[in-house]
Design a protein around this motif. Structure first.
Motif, PDB file in Angstrom:
ATOM      1  N   LEU A  94       0.831  -1.214   0.000  1.00  0.00           N
ATOM      2  CA  LEU A  94       0.000   0.000   0.000  1.00  0.00           C
ATOM      3  C   LEU A  94       0.863   1.260   0.000  1.00  0.00           C
ATOM      4  O   LEU A  94       0.564   2.230  -0.702  1.00  0.00           O
ATOM      5  CB  LEU A  94      -0.960  -0.009   1.186  1.00  0.00           C
ATOM      6  N   ILE A  95       1.945   1.241   0.765  1.00  0.00           N
ATOM      7  CA  ILE A  95       2.869   2.395   0.761  1.00  0.00           C
ATOM      8  C   ILE A  95       3.508   2.537  -0.616  1.00  0.00           C
ATOM      9  O   ILE A  95       3.630   3.646  -1.139  1.00  0.00           O
ATOM     10  CB  ILE A  95       3.930   2.230   1.872  1.00  0.00           C
ATOM     11  N   PHE A  96       3.904   1.413  -1.216  1.00  0.00           N
ATOM     12  CA  PHE A  96       4.502   1.461  -2.548  1.00  0.00           C
ATOM     13  C   PHE A  96       3.498   1.989  -3.575  1.00  0.00           C
ATOM     14  O   PHE A  96       3.867   2.732  -4.497  1.00  0.00           O
ATOM     15  CB  PHE A  96       5.008   0.072  -2.948  1.00  0.00           C
ATOM     16  N   SER A  97       2.227   1.631  -3.420  1.00  0.00           N
ATOM     17  CA  SER A  97       1.212   2.128  -4.362  1.00  0.00           C
ATOM     18  C   SER A  97       1.063   3.647  -4.248  1.00  0.00           C
ATOM     19  O   SER A  97       0.895   4.342  -5.250  1.00  0.00           O
ATOM     20  CB  SER A  97      -0.129   1.426  -4.157  1.00  0.00           C
ATOM     21  N   ILE A  98       1.143   4.172  -3.022  1.00  0.00           N
ATOM     22  CA  ILE A  98       1.091   5.631  -2.834  1.00  0.00           C
ATOM     23  C   ILE A  98       2.327   6.282  -3.465  1.00  0.00           C
ATOM     24  O   ILE A  98       2.220   7.332  -4.106  1.00  0.00           O
ATOM     25  CB  ILE A  98       0.990   5.981  -1.329  1.00  0.00           C
ATOM     26  N   PHE A  99       3.482   5.641  -3.293  1.00  0.00           N
ATOM     27  CA  PHE A  99       4.707   6.158  -3.922  1.00  0.00           C
ATOM     28  C   PHE A  99       4.533   6.221  -5.440  1.00  0.00           C
ATOM     29  O   PHE A  99       4.894   7.222  -6.070  1.00  0.00           O
ATOM     30  CB  PHE A  99       5.900   5.265  -3.544  1.00  0.00           C
ATOM     31  N   LEU A 100       4.003   5.152  -6.030  1.00  0.00           N
ATOM     32  CA  LEU A 100       3.801   5.143  -7.481  1.00  0.00           C
ATOM     33  C   LEU A 100       2.811   6.225  -7.903  1.00  0.00           C
ATOM     34  O   LEU A 100       3.000   6.868  -8.940  1.00  0.00           O
ATOM     35  CB  LEU A 100       3.291   3.769  -7.942  1.00  0.00           C
ATOM     36  N   LEU A 101       1.775   6.428  -7.115  1.00  0.00           N
ATOM     37  CA  LEU A 101       0.796   7.478  -7.423  1.00  0.00           C
ATOM     38  C   LEU A 101       1.449   8.851  -7.414  1.00  0.00           C
ATOM     39  O   LEU A 101       1.286   9.639  -8.338  1.00  0.00           O
ATOM     40  CB  LEU A 101      -0.350   7.424  -6.406  1.00  0.00           C
ATOM     41  N   ILE A 102       2.223   9.138  -6.373  1.00  0.00           N
ATOM     42  CA  ILE A 102       2.844  10.464  -6.249  1.00  0.00           C
ATOM     43  C   ILE A 102       3.918  10.669  -7.308  1.00  0.00           C
ATOM     44  O   ILE A 102       4.011  11.734  -7.913  1.00  0.00           O
ATOM     45  CB  ILE A 102       3.432  10.632  -4.825  1.00  0.00           C
ATOM     46  N   ARG A 103       4.699   9.644  -7.573  1.00  0.00           N
ATOM     47  CA  ARG A 103       5.792   9.747  -8.532  1.00  0.00           C
ATOM     48  C   ARG A 103       5.279   9.805  -9.963  1.00  0.00           C
ATOM     49  O   ARG A 103       5.894  10.404 -10.836  1.00  0.00           O
ATOM     50  CB  ARG A 103       6.709   8.538  -8.372  1.00  0.00           C
ATOM     51  N   GLY A 104       4.122   9.205 -10.170  1.00  0.00           N
ATOM     52  CA  GLY A 104       3.658   8.956 -11.528  1.00  0.00           C
ATOM     53  C   GLY A 104       3.309  10.157 -12.358  1.00  0.00           C
ATOM     54  O   GLY A 104       3.360  10.081 -13.579  1.00  0.00           O
ATOM     55  N   HIS A 105       2.940  11.263 -11.766  1.00  0.00           N
ATOM     56  CA  HIS A 105       2.540  12.350 -12.637  1.00  0.00           C
ATOM     57  C   HIS A 105       3.740  13.063 -13.248  1.00  0.00           C
ATOM     58  O   HIS A 105       3.584  13.891 -14.126  1.00  0.00           O
ATOM     59  CB  HIS A 105       1.585  13.324 -11.941  1.00  0.00           C
ATOM     60  N   ASN A 106       4.935  12.701 -12.803  1.00  0.00           N
ATOM     61  CA  ASN A 106       6.143  13.238 -13.429  1.00  0.00           C
ATOM     62  C   ASN A 106       6.965  12.164 -14.128  1.00  0.00           C
ATOM     63  O   ASN A 106       7.707  12.455 -15.040  1.00  0.00           O
ATOM     64  CB  ASN A 106       7.031  13.915 -12.380  1.00  0.00           C
ATOM     65  N   GLU A 107       6.844  10.926 -13.669  1.00  0.00           N
ATOM     66  CA  GLU A 107       7.656   9.850 -14.221  1.00  0.00           C
ATOM     67  C   GLU A 107       6.783   8.609 -14.389  1.00  0.00           C
ATOM     68  O   GLU A 107       5.575   8.678 -14.267  1.00  0.00           O
ATOM     69  CB  GLU A 107       8.813   9.569 -13.265  1.00  0.00           C
ATOM     70  N   VAL A 108       7.431   7.479 -14.611  1.00  0.00           N
ATOM     71  CA  VAL A 108       6.695   6.232 -14.819  1.00  0.00           C
ATOM     72  C   VAL A 108       5.935   5.888 -13.546  1.00  0.00           C
ATOM     73  O   VAL A 108       6.444   6.004 -12.449  1.00  0.00           O
ATOM     74  CB  VAL A 108       7.679   5.095 -15.176  1.00  0.00           C
ATOM     75  N   GLY A 109       4.716   5.447 -13.703  1.00  0.00           N
ATOM     76  CA  GLY A 109       3.861   5.115 -12.562  1.00  0.00           C
ATOM     77  C   GLY A 109       2.549   5.839 -12.734  1.00  0.00           C
ATOM     78  O   GLY A 109       2.037   5.951 -13.829  1.00  0.00           O
ATOM     79  N   GLY A 110       1.988   6.305 -11.670  1.00  0.00           N
ATOM     80  CA  GLY A 110       0.750   7.065 -11.751  1.00  0.00           C
ATOM     81  C   GLY A 110      -0.396   6.339 -11.107  1.00  0.00           C
ATOM     82  O   GLY A 110      -0.222   5.324 -10.414  1.00  0.00           O
ATOM     83  N   GLY A 111      -1.572   6.869 -11.336  1.00  0.00           N
ATOM     84  CA  GLY A 111      -2.760   6.348 -10.706  1.00  0.00           C
ATOM     85  C   GLY A 111      -3.099   4.929 -11.117  1.00  0.00           C
ATOM     86  O   GLY A 111      -3.529   4.127 -10.290  1.00  0.00           O
ATOM     87  N   PHE A 112      -2.894   4.598 -12.384  1.00  0.00           N
ATOM     88  CA  PHE A 112      -3.258   3.262 -12.857  1.00  0.00           C
ATOM     89  C   PHE A 112      -2.372   2.198 -12.217  1.00  0.00           C
ATOM     90  O   PHE A 112      -2.863   1.241 -11.632  1.00  0.00           O
ATOM     91  CB  PHE A 112      -3.173   3.194 -14.389  1.00  0.00           C
ATOM     92  N   VAL A 113      -1.081   2.389 -12.307  1.00  0.00           N
ATOM     93  CA  VAL A 113      -0.156   1.395 -11.752  1.00  0.00           C
ATOM     94  C   VAL A 113      -0.267   1.347 -10.227  1.00  0.00           C
ATOM     95  O   VAL A 113      -0.288   0.267  -9.631  1.00  0.00           O
ATOM     96  CB  VAL A 113       1.290   1.716 -12.189  1.00  0.00           C
ATOM     97  N   GLY A 114      -0.358   2.500  -9.599  1.00  0.00           N
ATOM     98  CA  GLY A 114      -0.517   2.532  -8.147  1.00  0.00           C
ATOM     99  C   GLY A 114      -1.794   1.842  -7.707  1.00  0.00           C
ATOM    100  O   GLY A 114      -1.810   1.110  -6.714  1.00  0.00           O
ATOM    101  N   GLY A 115      -2.877   2.039  -8.454  1.00  0.00           N
ATOM    102  CA  GLY A 115      -4.141   1.380  -8.137  1.00  0.00           C
ATOM    103  C   GLY A 115      -4.053  -0.126  -8.288  1.00  0.00           C
ATOM    104  O   GLY A 115      -4.621  -0.877  -7.484  1.00  0.00           O
ATOM    105  N   LEU A 116      -3.335  -0.580  -9.315  1.00  0.00           N
ATOM    106  CA  LEU A 116      -3.163  -2.026  -9.493  1.00  0.00           C
ATOM    107  C   LEU A 116      -2.395  -2.636  -8.320  1.00  0.00           C
ATOM    108  O   LEU A 116      -2.746  -3.712  -7.832  1.00  0.00           O
ATOM    109  CB  LEU A 116      -2.426  -2.320 -10.810  1.00  0.00           C
ATOM    110  N   VAL A 117      -1.363  -1.952  -7.861  1.00  0.00           N
ATOM    111  CA  VAL A 117      -0.571  -2.483  -6.738  1.00  0.00           C
ATOM    112  C   VAL A 117      -1.423  -2.495  -5.464  1.00  0.00           C
ATOM    113  O   VAL A 117      -1.400  -3.463  -4.704  1.00  0.00           O
ATOM    114  CB  VAL A 117       0.718  -1.650  -6.549  1.00  0.00           C
TER     115      VAL A 117
END
Length: 139
Positions: free
Chosen positions: A20-43
């Motif tokens: 869950l922490i990693f998914s939040i990291f992906l969400l926050i990182r994603g709007h500038n780099e690889v990741g985002g809401g979709f990948v974070g939501g999947l995790v």
């Protein structure tokens, strides 16, 4: 009823918060780099599904703050609302607006990040709606 693996239950109790922490990291990182809401939501959805496998689908549902249907509705609402500030400023719907000063940890903050939060919730809701219903039918 099949006995649940105690090893899996212990492993999930440690893995789920990390996922869950990693998914939040992906969400926050994603709007500038690889990741985002979709990948974070999947995790995030994967962490709840792992918990459902270790415990039960009902136990996983009990952990959710909102039902999957409400997560979908909330996420869609947030995604649509993220496009409105541009309309109020006379620009086309969904035009990205950014705060000029980057925030620590989050970085650049703007309407695309809010859209990503909506996508994050929709992906969690859709995945959990489908997979938890399938898991409950299997029983």
């Amino acid at each position: 009823m099949k006995a649940r693996s105690m090893l899996l239950q212990v492993a999930v109790s440690y893995l789920m918060p990390l996922l869950l922490i990693f998914s939040i990291f992906l969400l926050i990182r994603g709007h500038n780099e690889v990741g985002g809401g979709f990948v974070g939501g999947l995790v995030a959805a994967a962490s709840f599904i792992l918990y459902a496998i270790a415990e039960s689908p009902n136990a996983a549902r009990a952990l959710l703050p909102l039902s999957p249907d409400k997560l979908i509705a909330l996420g869609l609402s947030i995604a649509v609302l993220s496009g409105l500030p541009a309309v109020f400023m006379g620009m086309p719907f969904m035009t990205g607006l950014w705060i000029k000063q980057p925030l620590p940890v989050i970085g650049k903050l703007g309407t695309p990040f809010i859209f990503d939060i909506g996508v994050y919730l929709v992906v969690i809701g859709v995945c959990l709606h489908i997979l938890l219903n399938l898991a409950e039918e299997e029983r």
